[in-house]
Design a protein around this motif. Structure first.
Motif, mmCIF file in Angstrom:
data_model
loop_
_atom_site.group_PDB
_atom_site.id
_atom_site.type_symbol
_atom_site.label_atom_id
_atom_site.label_comp_id
_atom_site.label_asym_id
_atom_site.label_seq_id
_atom_site.Cartn_x
_atom_site.Cartn_y
_atom_site.Cartn_z
ATOM 1 N N ALA A 165 0.833 -1.204 0.000
ATOM 2 C CA ALA A 165 0.000 0.000 0.000
ATOM 3 C C ALA A 165 0.870 1.257 0.000
ATOM 4 O O ALA A 165 0.517 2.269 -0.618
ATOM 5 C CB ALA A 165 -0.921 -0.002 1.218
ATOM 6 N N GLY A 166 2.013 1.191 0.683
ATOM 7 C CA GLY A 166 2.934 2.322 0.674
ATOM 8 C C GLY A 166 3.459 2.599 -0.721
ATOM 9 O O GLY A 166 3.561 3.759 -1.154
ATOM 10 N N THR A 167 3.795 1.516 -1.465
ATOM 11 C CA THR A 167 4.245 1.675 -2.846
ATOM 12 C C THR A 167 3.132 2.249 -3.714
ATOM 13 O O THR A 167 3.358 3.135 -4.545
ATOM 14 C CB THR A 167 4.690 0.314 -3.414
ATOM 15 N N LEU A 168 1.918 1.728 -3.519
ATOM 16 C CA LEU A 168 0.777 2.166 -4.323
ATOM 17 C C LEU A 168 0.479 3.646 -4.086
ATOM 18 O O LEU A 168 0.359 4.431 -5.027
ATOM 19 C CB LEU A 168 -0.438 1.299 -3.976
ATOM 20 N N ILE A 169 0.377 4.024 -2.829
ATOM 21 C CA ILE A 169 -0.009 5.395 -2.485
ATOM 22 C C ILE A 169 1.117 6.380 -2.790
ATOM 23 O O ILE A 169 0.872 7.558 -3.082
ATOM 24 C CB ILE A 169 -0.438 5.465 -1.009
ATOM 25 N N GLY A 170 2.372 5.874 -2.739
ATOM 26 C CA GLY A 170 3.501 6.760 -3.008
ATOM 27 C C GLY A 170 3.405 7.442 -4.354
ATOM 28 O O GLY A 170 3.749 8.624 -4.502
ATOM 29 N N GLY A 171 2.930 6.707 -5.373
ATOM 30 C CA GLY A 171 2.786 7.311 -6.694
ATOM 31 C C GLY A 171 1.783 8.444 -6.701
ATOM 32 O O GLY A 171 2.011 9.494 -7.318
ATOM 33 N N TYR A 172 0.672 8.254 -6.001
ATOM 34 C CA TYR A 172 -0.349 9.303 -5.953
ATOM 35 C C TYR A 172 0.121 10.503 -5.120
ATOM 36 O O TYR A 172 -0.219 11.653 -5.434
ATOM 37 C CB TYR A 172 -1.649 8.735 -5.382
ATOM 38 N N ILE A 173 0.903 10.229 -4.069
ATOM 39 C CA ILE A 173 1.446 11.335 -3.279
ATOM 40 C C ILE A 173 2.359 12.201 -4.146
ATOM 41 O O ILE A 173 2.293 13.434 -4.122
ATOM 42 C CB ILE A 173 2.206 10.802 -2.046
ATOM 43 N N SER A 175 2.287 12.514 -7.373
ATOM 44 C CA SER A 175 1.466 13.234 -8.349
ATOM 45 C C SER A 175 0.841 14.471 -7.718
ATOM 46 O O SER A 175 0.831 15.555 -8.314
ATOM 47 C CB SER A 175 0.355 12.312 -8.888
ATOM 48 N N GLY A 176 0.327 14.308 -6.489
ATOM 49 C CA GLY A 176 -0.282 15.445 -5.799
ATOM 50 C C GLY A 176 0.729 16.526 -5.469
ATOM 51 O O GLY A 176 0.457 17.728 -5.636
ATOM 52 N N LEU A 281 7.984 -1.264 -14.857
ATOM 53 C CA LEU A 281 6.908 -0.634 -15.626
ATOM 54 C C LEU A 281 7.150 0.871 -15.755
ATOM 55 O O LEU A 281 6.944 1.457 -16.822
ATOM 56 C CB LEU A 281 5.552 -0.907 -14.979
ATOM 57 N N SER A 282 7.600 1.503 -14.675
ATOM 58 C CA SER A 282 7.922 2.941 -14.740
ATOM 59 C C SER A 282 9.031 3.204 -15.748
ATOM 60 O O SER A 282 8.961 4.160 -16.535
ATOM 61 C CB SER A 282 8.346 3.437 -13.353
ATOM 62 N N ASN A 300 1.231 7.390 -11.659
ATOM 63 C CA ASN A 300 -0.054 6.744 -11.361
ATOM 64 C C ASN A 300 -0.227 5.375 -12.010
ATOM 65 O O ASN A 300 -0.723 4.444 -11.366
ATOM 66 C CB ASN A 300 -1.210 7.653 -11.781
ATOM 67 N N TYR A 301 0.146 5.235 -13.269
ATOM 68 C CA TYR A 301 -0.107 3.975 -13.967
ATOM 69 C C TYR A 301 0.578 2.767 -13.300
ATOM 70 O O TYR A 301 -0.034 1.701 -13.186
ATOM 71 C CB TYR A 301 0.320 4.073 -15.433
ATOM 72 N N PRO A 302 1.831 2.878 -12.836
ATOM 73 C CA PRO A 302 2.479 1.707 -12.214
ATOM 74 C C PRO A 302 1.864 1.277 -10.878
ATOM 75 O O PRO A 302 2.209 0.206 -10.369
ATOM 76 C CB PRO A 302 3.932 2.182 -12.020
ATOM 77 N N THR A 303 0.972 2.090 -10.295
ATOM 78 C CA THR A 303 0.381 1.700 -9.012
ATOM 79 C C THR A 303 -0.507 0.465 -9.149
ATOM 80 O O THR A 303 -0.857 -0.159 -8.139
ATOM 81 C CB THR A 303 -0.452 2.851 -8.418
#
Length: 475
Positions: A165-173, A175-176, A281-282, A300-303
């Protein structure tokens, strides 16, 4: 009807008086801290890849495989800290040791915001690896100390999923941050990422100093009554806990089939995670032969990769608990996944039109995220197999698993998944097929050995396995 009986037993666990309340307490205080710790741990780890594709590469002048070399520097520190960190749990209370390490890596994460060249990041990441060395295996040691065999898989799965979840959310963080804080007070968005990730970690460490309960035999948690502390000790098999500082302990460890069996298992299995851990993927998107992706898309896409990993981890952790701890089944699933996804990407690399191949590559990388299930299940497998051995021997085997994997990964990533090999990583795809085949064979051999050893140890200790109730018992 046997399936119905097994399903009933799985969801209707019989507890001793007061045991259900105890489990709820340790679920809350242990899992909240461990999961938040691992979440911030992976947030701090994945931010390097997010920063790289969000302007850090250009601003600091990265060339060649410098990103992969920095990741290897982190791995080197991680390897150095593995066994010393887990041995420290014998002398320093986990309630002090874990949060202290978190404060150190939070500080190092924030310092990364001030760097001016890739070499500085490499030095910081080395020491960060040492500070983070105990997070994963140390937590699995703690989980194995508190939870019974029927409870362990699900908790290990929840813990591992928190890191993903940390890896997943890190991309959105990222981006924000890129859209709101980029160039705020003269700092690039990727620099703000390191500062914010470090700040997020500190409150979790403070929570651990106050609430983490150590191990059942040493706990001083104010929220556990004396009867609950005694009950916690009685729930795990009584084993002699001797000092690890002896020649006999060292000799027994390095000659143990458990040590080498599980270390080699995790060396092989750890490399099946290479697609995700090296952010392929990134890098594929960053070096796409036809399309140019925006910074938001690159983050975002690699999440989708860790998202699939979370689902797979929770599914297999729950299923192997339901199947009475048959953790080895995950090895066969991962072997098939590694072979098929690598073959798909190899095939896609030969398409004349790279835009046609793109959906296949994305699908393969997303599916490959399912291999993260091996983290929870294989460490739960080791905890299960060593349940009747002394605690520090179990701790060293768990540390040895991660140490061996990271020793190999320190150079494996450079040889097979260097950033300059993007977008197709052809050499790495063939390496993935090889380790996936090896995993299937090693899993089969190790499952036979551990099952035979567990039966022998139970006979020695006079422990009988509880039978599964039939349908008449449930009436």
């Amino acid at each position: 009807m046997a399936f119905k009986a097994r399903l009933h037993n799985y969801f209707h666990t019989e507890y001793q008086p007061g045991e259900r309340k105890l489990v709820r307490k340790i679920d809350f205080f242990i899992l909240t801290f461990c999961c938040l710790s691992y979440f911030t741990n992976y947030l701090d780890r994945s931010n390097l890849n997010n920063a790289y594709v969000s302007g850090m590469k250009e601003e600091l002048g990265f060339v060649g495989n410098q990103l992969t070399q920095i990741q290897s520097a982190f791995t080197a520190g991680y390897v150095v800290g593995q066994i010393p960190a887990n041995l420290s749990l014998h002398f320093v209370r986990p309630r002090i040791f874990f949060p202290s390490c978190m404060i150190v890596w939070a500080g190092l994460t924030m310092v990364t915001a001030s760097v001016h060249n890739p070499q500085s990041i490499a030095a910081i990441r080395f020491f960060q690896g040492i500070a983070e060395a105990t997070t994963f295996v140390g937590t699995h040691y703690i989980l194995g100390s508190w939870y019974t065999e029927r409870e362990l898989g699900k908790r290990s799965g929840i813990f591992t999923a928190s890191g993903l979840a940390g890896t997943l959310i890190g991309g959105y963080i990222q981006s924000g941050i890129q859209t709101t804080l980029h160039q705020k007070h003269g700092l690039s968005g990727w620099r703000w990422l390191f500062i914010i990730d470090g700040l997020i970690t500190i409150p979790v460490a403070i929570y651990g100093f106050i609430f983490f309960p150590d191990t059942p035999s040493r706990t001083q948690a104010f929220y556990l009554t004396e009867s609950e502390k005694a009950l916690a000790v009685s729930r795990v098999p009584p084993v002699e806990d001797r000092t690890p500082w002896s020649w006999r302990f060292f000799q027994r460890t390095v000659t143990s089939k458990f040590f080498w069996g599980f270390m080699i298992l995790w060396i092989i299995a750890g490399e099946t995670e290479s697609f995700g851990t090296n952010a392929l993927l990134s890098l594929y998107m960053k070096s796409h032969p036809a399309w140019k992706y925006t910074v938001v898309q690159l983050n975002n896409y690699p999440t989708g990769v860790p998202a699939v990993g979370i689902i797979s981890t929770l599914f297999w952790a729950t299923l192997t608990d339901f199947l009475n701890g048959k953790r080895y089944l995950v090895g066969y699933f991962i072997g098939i996944t590694g072979i098929v996804t690598s073959a798909l990407i190899l095939a896609a690399s030969h398409y004349d039109d790279p835009t046609v191949a793109t959906p296949i590559v994305f699908g393969a990388y997303y599916w490959a995220g399912a291999v993260y299930a091996c983290q929870a299940t294989f460490f739960a497998w080791a905890n299960d197999a060593l349940r009747y051995e002394e605690h520090m021997f179990r701790a060293i085997v768990l540390a040895g698993m991660n140490l061996g994997s990271n020793v190999i990964n320190a150079w494996w990533s450079i040889v097979f998944y260097g950033a300059s090999m993007a977008p197709w990583f052809t050499r790495g795809m063939w390496a993935m097929i090889a380790v996936s085949i090896a995993l299937v064979f090693w899993t089969g051999g190790l499952s036979y050995f551990t099952a035979r050893h567990e039966k022998m140890r139970k006979e020695e200790l006079g422990i009988e396995s509880p039978p599964v109730k039939d349908n008449e018992d449930l009436a």
